[in-house]
Enzyme design. Structure first.
Site, PDB file in Angstrom:
ATOM      1  N   LEU A   1      -1.949  -0.830  18.025  1.00  0.00           N
ATOM      2  CA  LEU A   1      -3.099  -0.014  18.377  1.00  0.00           C
ATOM      3  C   LEU A   1      -2.588   1.298  18.976  1.00  0.00           C
ATOM      4  O   LEU A   1      -1.751   1.294  19.873  1.00  0.00           O
ATOM      5  CB  LEU A   1      -3.932  -0.782  19.407  1.00  0.00           C
ATOM      6  CG  LEU A   1      -5.328  -0.263  19.685  1.00  0.00           C
ATOM      7  CD1 LEU A   1      -6.184  -0.277  18.416  1.00  0.00           C
ATOM      8  CD2 LEU A   1      -5.986  -1.132  20.764  1.00  0.00           C
TER       9      LEU A   1
ATOM     10  N   ASN B   1       0.838  -1.213   0.000  1.00  0.00           N
ATOM     11  CA  ASN B   1       0.000   0.000   0.000  1.00  0.00           C
ATOM     12  C   ASN B   1       0.864   1.251   0.000  1.00  0.00           C
ATOM     13  O   ASN B   1       0.556   2.220  -0.695  1.00  0.00           O
ATOM     14  CB  ASN B   1      -0.957   0.005   1.196  1.00  0.00           C
ATOM     15  CG  ASN B   1      -2.160  -0.871   0.940  1.00  0.00           C
ATOM     16  OD1 ASN B   1      -3.076  -0.497   0.208  1.00  0.00           O
ATOM     17  ND2 ASN B   1      -2.146  -2.073   1.505  1.00  0.00           N
TER      18      ASN B   1
ATOM     19  N   HIS C   1      -8.454  -1.485   5.889  1.00  0.00           N
ATOM     20  CA  HIS C   1      -8.656  -2.814   6.457  1.00  0.00           C
ATOM     21  C   HIS C   1      -9.207  -3.743   5.365  1.00  0.00           C
ATOM     22  O   HIS C   1     -10.141  -3.375   4.662  1.00  0.00           O
ATOM     23  CB  HIS C   1      -9.638  -2.723   7.630  1.00  0.00           C
ATOM     24  CG  HIS C   1      -9.841  -4.038   8.305  1.00  0.00           C
ATOM     25  ND1 HIS C   1      -8.875  -4.595   9.124  1.00  0.00           N
ATOM     26  CD2 HIS C   1     -10.861  -4.928   8.244  1.00  0.00           C
ATOM     27  CE1 HIS C   1      -9.313  -5.775   9.551  1.00  0.00           C
ATOM     28  NE2 HIS C   1     -10.509  -6.000   9.033  1.00  0.00           N
TER      29      HIS C   1
HETATM   30  C1  GRF Z   1      -3.208  -4.601   3.959  1.00  0.00           C
HETATM   31  O1  GRF Z   1      -3.956  -5.703   3.577  1.00  0.00           O
HETATM   32  C2  GRF Z   1      -4.035  -3.676   4.801  1.00  0.00           C
HETATM   33  O2  GRF Z   1      -5.400  -3.701   4.501  1.00  0.00           O
HETATM   34  C3  GRF Z   1      -3.816  -4.193   6.192  1.00  0.00           C
HETATM   35  O3  GRF Z   1      -2.497  -4.609   6.212  1.00  0.00           O
HETATM   36  C4  GRF Z   1      -2.090  -4.995   4.906  1.00  0.00           C
HETATM   37  C5  GRF Z   1      -0.798  -4.259   4.616  1.00  0.00           C
HETATM   38  O4  GRF Z   1      -0.192  -4.754   3.450  1.00  0.00           O
HETATM   39  N1  GRF Z   1      -4.153  -3.184   7.170  1.00  0.00           N
HETATM   40  P1  GRF Z   1       1.038  -3.970   2.809  1.00  0.00           P
HETATM   41  O5  GRF Z   1       2.139  -3.926   3.863  1.00  0.00           O
HETATM   42  O6  GRF Z   1       0.563  -2.598   2.429  1.00  0.00           O
HETATM   43  O7  GRF Z   1       1.454  -4.783   1.632  1.00  0.00           O
END
Ligand code: GRF
Length: 202
Positions: free
Chosen positions: A92, A14, A109
């Site tokens: 958290l 991400n 999420h």
């Molecule tokens: C993603 O699936 C996000 O929704 C969750 O953690 C994961 C992170 O993946 N909160 P990346 O490190 O961005 O590949």
């Protein structure tokens, strides 16, 4: 231009998706900082390659969570961060930290909240036999995967799906949705009143 800090503990796909769109000038913001609590996380390399400053901070180096968070908050203040983007940050945040950045922390999420909270949401939805799961972007409060929902997209689980195929579809969707929401936030299009979030798209 809005300054964002991405918080991540893991792979950073991400992070990479957001960094790509920032580089293309699509988001009217800059990633000023990566905050990472895991010195071995792959996201660190991705940030360095993208020319983003990395702040690695080890929770184990602080006796209290409050001290750990205060050190992060001081760095965010120094860098004049406007928006905190959690992207796989596996901790958290306390009520005190969240209050200090009220409605300026968002998270993604990989499920349709409030279903399948927690760290194994994709596998949990798959194992449960859900027919529909998806992706949620939400404001962060002090409860896990709980704050006001900004956007959700549904993804069907097919009869012949595999967990790996589902994970892939969810990540592809995340990488599109998260930058889009950041873009709208940077343009002042995301309004929050209590639990209700209204997005104006023009
Ligand atoms: C993603 O699936 C996000 O929704 C969750 O953690 C994961 C992170 O993946 N909160 P990346 O490190 O961005 O590949």
């Amino acid at each position: 231009m809005m300054n964002i800090a991405v918080f991540a503990s893991g792979t950073g796909s991400n992070f990479a998706a957001i960094a790509r769109e920032v580089k293309q000038g699509k988001l009217s913001c800059g990633i000023k900082l990566l905050v990472c609590d895991n010195p071995r996380a792959k996201v660190i390399d991705k940030a360095r390659k993208a020319g983003v400053e990395v702040f690695v901070i080890d929770r184990g180096a602080f006796a209290e969570k409050k001290d750990f968070e205060n050190a992060i908050a001081a760095r965010l203040k120094k860098d004049r961060i406007d928006l905190i983007v959690l992207a796989g940050f596996m901790r958290l945040l306390s009520a005190q930290f969240v209050r200090a950045f009220h409605n300026r922390i968002i998270n993604i999420h990989p499920a349709l909240l409030p279903a399948f909270k927690g760290g194994h949401a994709i596998a949990d939805a798959f194992a449960y036999g859900a027919k529909l799961t998806g992706v949620t972007v939400h404001f962060v409060d002090e409860r896990m995967d709980h704050g006001p929902i900004i956007a959700q997209e549904a993804i069907p689980i097919k009869d012949n799906d595999t967990l790996a195929a589902l994970e892939k579809r969810i990540h592809v969707r995340e990488h599109k949705l998260y930058p889009e929401i950041i873009r709208l936030f940077a343009r002042g299009r995301v309004r929050v009143r209590g639990r209700k979030v209204v997005i104006t798209r023009k």
